[in-house]
Design an enzyme around this catalytic site. Structure first.
Site, PDB file in Angstrom:
ATOM      1  N   CYS A  59       4.408  -8.615  -4.961  1.00 14.65           N
ATOM      2  CA  CYS A  59       4.838  -7.575  -4.011  1.00 14.65           C
ATOM      3  C   CYS A  59       4.353  -6.195  -4.448  1.00 14.65           C
ATOM      4  O   CYS A  59       3.971  -5.370  -3.609  1.00 14.65           O
ATOM      5  CB  CYS A  59       6.352  -7.588  -3.857  1.00 14.65           C
ATOM      6  SG  CYS A  59       6.963  -9.018  -2.946  1.00 14.65           S
ATOM      7  N   SER A  61      -0.267   0.501   0.706  1.00 15.29           N
ATOM      8  CA  SER A  61       0.067   1.933   0.697  1.00 15.29           C
ATOM      9  C   SER A  61      -1.162   2.794   0.487  1.00 15.29           C
ATOM     10  O   SER A  61      -1.263   3.889   1.047  1.00 15.29           O
ATOM     11  CB  SER A  61       1.087   2.226  -0.399  1.00 15.29           C
ATOM     12  OG  SER A  61       2.331   1.654  -0.096  1.00 15.29           O
ATOM     13  N   ALA A  64       0.735  -6.058  -3.509  1.00 12.06           N
ATOM     14  CA  ALA A  64       0.617  -5.918  -2.048  1.00 12.06           C
ATOM     15  C   ALA A  64       0.961  -4.503  -1.602  1.00 12.06           C
ATOM     16  O   ALA A  64       0.230  -3.896  -0.818  1.00 12.06           O
ATOM     17  CB  ALA A  64       1.523  -6.937  -1.354  1.00 12.06           C
ATOM     18  N   GLU A  65       2.059  -3.954  -2.109  1.00  5.06           N
ATOM     19  CA  GLU A  65       2.462  -2.612  -1.680  1.00  5.06           C
ATOM     20  C   GLU A  65       1.485  -1.558  -2.178  1.00  5.06           C
ATOM     21  O   GLU A  65       1.199  -0.587  -1.473  1.00  5.06           O
ATOM     22  CB  GLU A  65       3.880  -2.281  -2.135  1.00  5.06           C
ATOM     23  CG  GLU A  65       4.331  -0.941  -1.599  1.00  5.06           C
ATOM     24  CD  GLU A  65       5.804  -0.852  -1.271  1.00  5.06           C
ATOM     25  OE1 GLU A  65       6.206   0.223  -0.790  1.00  5.06           O
ATOM     26  OE2 GLU A  65       6.540  -1.824  -1.478  1.00  5.06           O
ATOM     27  N   THR A  66       0.947  -1.734  -3.362  1.00  8.88           N
ATOM     28  CA  THR A  66      -0.037  -0.777  -3.878  1.00  8.88           C
ATOM     29  C   THR A  66      -1.270  -0.739  -2.986  1.00  8.88           C
ATOM     30  O   THR A  66      -1.756   0.333  -2.613  1.00  8.88           O
ATOM     31  CB  THR A  66      -0.435  -1.142  -5.317  1.00  8.88           C
ATOM     32  OG1 THR A  66       0.732  -1.069  -6.149  1.00  8.88           O
ATOM     33  CG2 THR A  66      -1.505  -0.216  -5.859  1.00  8.88           C
TER      34      THR A  66
END
Length: 114
Positions: free
Chosen positions: A35, A43, A38-40
């Site tokens: 996660c 974003s 994925a968020e890095t």
């Protein structure tokens, strides 16, 4: 986390992360680490899409963990599926070194002025 971003545009962001150092007690890649990757990536794409003087803030993430990874690197590819003025959404596919899908994630960011 050891994340390295190798390609970054508003439409597509690619990066990799080592499994070692990002495992849970059984020696498998931690789902939370997937996660974070994925968020890095999502974003980063959303921030590029938002443009100078604006910021992207994650408001929703989900992840389906398909198989485990125990060594080497995992690679994530974030592809923009929606890019508006106030919302950007990315689908992120994370694969192991054999090209097998480890995780599928979706991230939505709200885009705000500076």
């Amino acid at each position: 986390m050891g994340i390295e971003i190798t390609e970054a545009t508003a439409e597509r962001v690619v990066g990799r992360m080592p499994v070692e150092g990002n495992t849970q007690p059984y020696g498998l890649l931690h789902g939370g680490a997937s996660c974070v990757l994925a968020e890095t990536l999502g974003s980063t794409g959303a921030a590029i899409h938002a443009g100078s003087g604006r910021k992207a803030v994650g408001i929703e993430i989900n992840a389906t963990h398909h198989r485990s990874a125990t060594s080497g690197y995992v690679t994530g590819v974030a592809v923009r599926v929606h890019g508006g003025r106030t919302i950007a959404t990315y689908e992120i596919e994370i694969t192991d070194e054999r090209g097998s899908r480890v995780c599928t994630s979706r991230l939505t960011c709200v885009l705000r002025d500076g």
